[in-house]
Design an enzyme around this catalytic site. Structure first.
Site, PDB file in Angstrom:
ATOM      1  CG  HIS A 217      -2.279  -0.984   1.056  1.00  0.00           C
ATOM      2  ND1 HIS A 217      -3.498  -0.555   1.154  1.00  0.00           N
ATOM      3  CD2 HIS A 217      -2.307  -1.965   0.029  1.00  0.00           C
ATOM      4  CE1 HIS A 217      -4.487  -1.502   0.836  1.00  0.00           C
ATOM      5  NE2 HIS A 217      -3.585  -2.339  -0.098  1.00  0.00           N
ATOM      6  CB  SER A 221      -1.723  -3.063  -7.253  1.00  0.00           C
ATOM      7  OG  SER A 221      -2.278  -3.953  -6.121  1.00  0.00           O
ATOM      8  CE  LYS A 245     -10.969  -9.384 -11.406  1.00  0.00           C
ATOM      9  NZ  LYS A 245     -10.545  -8.557 -12.569  1.00  0.00           N
ATOM     10  CG  ASP A 246      -9.523  -9.359  -4.229  1.00  0.00           C
ATOM     11  OD1 ASP A 246      -9.611  -9.483  -5.384  1.00  0.00           O
ATOM     12  OD2 ASP A 246      -9.061  -8.890  -3.493  1.00  0.00           O
ATOM     13  CD  GLU A 289       1.928 -33.769   2.020  1.00  0.00           C
ATOM     14  OE1 GLU A 289       2.018 -35.179   1.629  1.00  0.00           O
ATOM     15  OE2 GLU A 289       1.058 -33.384   2.170  1.00  0.00           O
TER      16      GLU A 289
HETATM   17  C1  HEM Z   1       0.758 -15.829   3.187  1.00  0.00           C
HETATM   18  C2  HEM Z   1       1.013 -15.663   1.840  1.00  0.00           C
HETATM   19  C3  HEM Z   1       0.703 -14.201   1.113  1.00  0.00           C
HETATM   20  C4  HEM Z   1      -0.291 -13.462   1.353  1.00  0.00           C
HETATM   21  C5  HEM Z   1      -1.410 -13.282   2.125  1.00  0.00           C
HETATM   22  C6  HEM Z   1      -0.038 -12.301   0.236  1.00  0.00           C
HETATM   23  C7  HEM Z   1      -0.943 -11.283   0.378  1.00  0.00           C
HETATM   24  C8  HEM Z   1      -0.729 -10.540  -0.851  1.00  0.00           C
HETATM   25  C9  HEM Z   1      -1.994  -9.520  -1.125  1.00  0.00           C
HETATM   26  C10 HEM Z   1      -3.361  -9.364  -0.368  1.00  0.00           C
HETATM   27  C11 HEM Z   1      -1.480  -8.925  -2.145  1.00  0.00           C
HETATM   28  C12 HEM Z   1      -2.274  -7.894  -3.230  1.00  0.00           C
HETATM   29  C13 HEM Z   1      -3.282  -8.509  -4.050  1.00  0.00           C
HETATM   30  C14 HEM Z   1      -2.374  -9.044  -5.120  1.00  0.00           C
HETATM   31  O1  HEM Z   1      -1.758  -8.525  -5.692  1.00  0.00           O
HETATM   32  O2  HEM Z   1      -2.691 -10.239  -5.396  1.00  0.00           O
HETATM   33  C15 HEM Z   1      -0.437  -9.308  -2.522  1.00  0.00           C
HETATM   34  C16 HEM Z   1       0.606  -8.744  -3.559  1.00  0.00           C
HETATM   35  C17 HEM Z   1       1.937  -9.085  -3.800  1.00  0.00           C
HETATM   36  N1  HEM Z   1       2.645 -10.438  -3.337  1.00  0.00           N
HETATM   37 FE1  HEM Z   1       1.928 -11.563  -1.874  1.00  0.00          FE
HETATM   38  N2  HEM Z   1       1.140 -12.466  -0.230  1.00  0.00           N
HETATM   39  C18 HEM Z   1       1.431 -13.629   0.375  1.00  0.00           C
HETATM   40  C19 HEM Z   1       2.882 -14.544  -0.410  1.00  0.00           C
HETATM   41  C20 HEM Z   1       3.622 -13.888  -1.360  1.00  0.00           C
HETATM   42  C21 HEM Z   1       4.730 -14.360  -1.810  1.00  0.00           C
HETATM   43  C22 HEM Z   1       5.255 -15.819  -1.201  1.00  0.00           C
HETATM   44  C23 HEM Z   1       5.396 -13.477  -2.854  1.00  0.00           C
HETATM   45  C24 HEM Z   1       6.592 -13.948  -3.727  1.00  0.00           C
HETATM   46  C25 HEM Z   1       7.626 -14.383  -3.226  1.00  0.00           C
HETATM   47  C26 HEM Z   1       4.500 -12.548  -2.822  1.00  0.00           C
HETATM   48  C27 HEM Z   1       4.738 -11.596  -3.877  1.00  0.00           C
HETATM   49  C28 HEM Z   1       3.811 -10.377  -3.807  1.00  0.00           C
HETATM   50  C29 HEM Z   1       3.973  -9.465  -4.891  1.00  0.00           C
HETATM   51  C30 HEM Z   1       5.272  -9.049  -5.740  1.00  0.00           C
HETATM   52  C31 HEM Z   1       2.713  -8.559  -4.706  1.00  0.00           C
HETATM   53  C32 HEM Z   1       2.266  -7.408  -5.684  1.00  0.00           C
HETATM   54  C33 HEM Z   1       1.757  -7.543  -6.691  1.00  0.00           C
HETATM   55  C34 HEM Z   1       1.521  -6.568  -7.625  1.00  0.00           C
HETATM   56  O3  HEM Z   1       1.013  -5.483  -7.282  1.00  0.00           O
HETATM   57  O4  HEM Z   1       1.599  -6.827  -9.062  1.00  0.00           O
HETATM   58  N3  HEM Z   1       3.251 -12.664  -1.949  1.00  0.00           N
HETATM   59  N4  HEM Z   1       0.132 -10.275  -1.735  1.00  0.00           N
END
Ligand code: HEM
Length: 415
Positions: A217, A221, A245-246, A289
């Site tokens: 934030h 995004s 959507k989500d 797994e």
């Molecule tokens: C418990 C695991 C995770 C949760 C709850 C989580 C949650 C979120 C949420 C709510 C967003 C914004 C919505 C979206 O772009 O889908 C986000 C964005 C993002 N997440 Fe995660 N995430 C997790 C794991 C990860 C992992 C493992 C990675 C990479 C190694 C990652 C990388 C990113 C990136 C780069 C964004 C920005 C995407 C964009 O704006 O294009 N996240 N994450």
């Protein structure tokens, strides 16, 4: 957090009073209602919300399971049987937790490949990405520990194989391994510490997720074009558009999740784990797994134990530095004709390693594991830096609004 102004207006005396003392509702409103979000996000952007859902499911079901589980070598297996047979809704809660681990990884891998495809790790989102890599690391450790708890044959021998890897560390390996075991072999003290940490780590994941969303934030995004937000026309408010959507995506995902829980709860597990742990009898094949299989294939592709362990750890740690390995001027693979085939080759490599991780490491399987392991690293260390330097990208839209409405529509509204 992003400093866009919040349109929050307290609706009654209590919320006015609270707002002057702890403006938490104002903050939530600003971040999850008003938040300006690119208008062109596709369904791959719903996986962050889906992952948040998975984390909640694992926390709730895990806490209930812990009320009935007995972390003792002599009782753990029976206590899991007791959960399945005697505890009200125990089978449902256990299956939801076990299948939930698989669903969590499925969503996390899709979320990561989305980030890789659209270049979401590139500046200014490096910290956001690094926090993501930290999350997946802790998720892997947590899932491994959780799998050990039922103390079945596969649990016990997976712990034995993985903890034995520490013996590969020169000089101190033996002592470190015994320190982890809490004795001279895998046993009751090992199970106790695995349980203790398996309970703790999900809260570490929750804290990292808090930072991850905070970091998101601050910079906002990314989106399928990879072009930054320029004007108000490029965004819509998070509520109602993305909440709906989500929400829809979470329901669809929950249906798939429920299908596994109700119709095939053991499909992703291993039958040997229905047999109580027996330190005197090694199972014929020790298979992790499905979500660990690519890493397991890398571990076994290398003939030397120590280097195998190092390669497996590096396979994840290399992700920490990709924001600096990728030299491309633009983010989205959509506009990168030269890199695109390499991206898909990388996806195939990961799938192939997953397949090979389940096969015995011999003959053509071993040869293929070595080739794909080599490409896995070549992709990050050679392809990413070199292709970015020589590639001429396709024309990228001027703005997000242009990509959705077309150039003419946006210039007409500007007039
Ligand atoms: C418990 C695991 C995770 C949760 C709850 C989580 C949650 C979120 C949420 C709510 C967003 C914004 C919505 C979206 O772009 O889908 C986000 C964005 C993002 N997440 Fe995660 N995430 C997790 C794991 C990860 C992992 C493992 C990675 C990479 C190694 C990652 C990388 C990113 C990136 C780069 C964004 C920005 C995407 C964009 O704006 O294009 N996240 N994450």
């Amino acid at each position: 957090m992003s400093d866009h102004s919040s349109s929050y207006v307290p609706s009654n005396g209590f919320t006015r009073w609270l707002d002057e003392r702890l403006p938490v509702l104002r903050m939530m409103h600003g971040q999850f209602i008003d938040f300006p979000t690119p208008r062109n996000l596709n369904y791959f952007w719903t996986f962050g919300g889906i992952l948040t859902f998975c984390l909640m499911v694992q926390l709730i079901t895990g806490i209930i399971l812990a009320m009935h589980f007995v972390a003792h070598g002599d009782h753990a297996f029976q206590s899991v049987e007791h959960i399945m047979r005697d505890v009200n809704w125990g089978d449902l809660i256990r299956y939801t937790h076990a299948v939930g681990a698989s669903m969590f990884f499925l969503a996390a891998y899709i979320h990561m490949f989305r980030g890789l495809y659209y270049g979401s790790y590139k500046s200014p989102r490096e910290i956001l990405w690094i926090l993501g890599v930290m999350i997946i690391l802790v998720m892997i450790i947590t899932a491994f520990m959780g799998y050990s708890l039922p103390w079945g044959q596969m649990s016990f021998w997976a712990v034995t194989v993985i903890t034995n890897l520490f013996t590969a560390i020169p000089f101190v390996g033996e002592s470190i391994t015994q320190w982890i075991w809490g004795g001279y072999s895998v046993g009751d003290p090992t199970l106790n510490r695995l349980f203790s940490l398996h309970y703790l780590f999900p809260f570490v994941i929750a804290a990292l997720v808090g930072l991850h969303i905070w970091a998101l934030h601050v910079v906002g995004s990314n989106n399928p074009t990879g072009v930054e937000v320029k004007t108000e026309k490029d965004t819509v408010s998070f509520f109602p558009f993305y909440i709906i959507k989500d929400g829809f995506a979470v329901i669809m995902f929950a249906l798939l999740f429920a299908w596994f829980v109700f119709y095939a709860p053991n499909y992703l597990g291993h039958s040997d784990n229905f047999i109580e742990a027996n330190p005197l009898q090694t199972p014929q094949h020790i298979v992790p797994e499905w979500y660990f299989l690519p890493f397991y294939a890398i571990l076994r592709a290398i003939p030397d134990k120590l280097f195998g362990v190092i390669a497996m750890i590096l396979a994840i740690c290399v992700l920490f530095v990709i924001p600096w390995l990728d030299t491309s001027r633009i983010r989205s693979v959509r506009y990168r004709p030269l890199y695109k085939p390499f991206f898909w080759l990388f996806v195939i490599t990961c799938l192939a390693l997953g397949y090979l991780g389940a096969k015995a490491p011999e003959g053509y399987y071993l040869l293929a594991s070595r080739i794909f392991t080599a490409y896995y690293f070549i992709h990050f260390l050679v392809v990413m830096p070199v292709v970015g330097l020589y590639e001429t990208p396709k024309e990228v839209p001027d703005s997000i609004a242009d990509s959705v409405l077309g150039k003419e529509a946006t210039s007409e509204t500007a007039q």
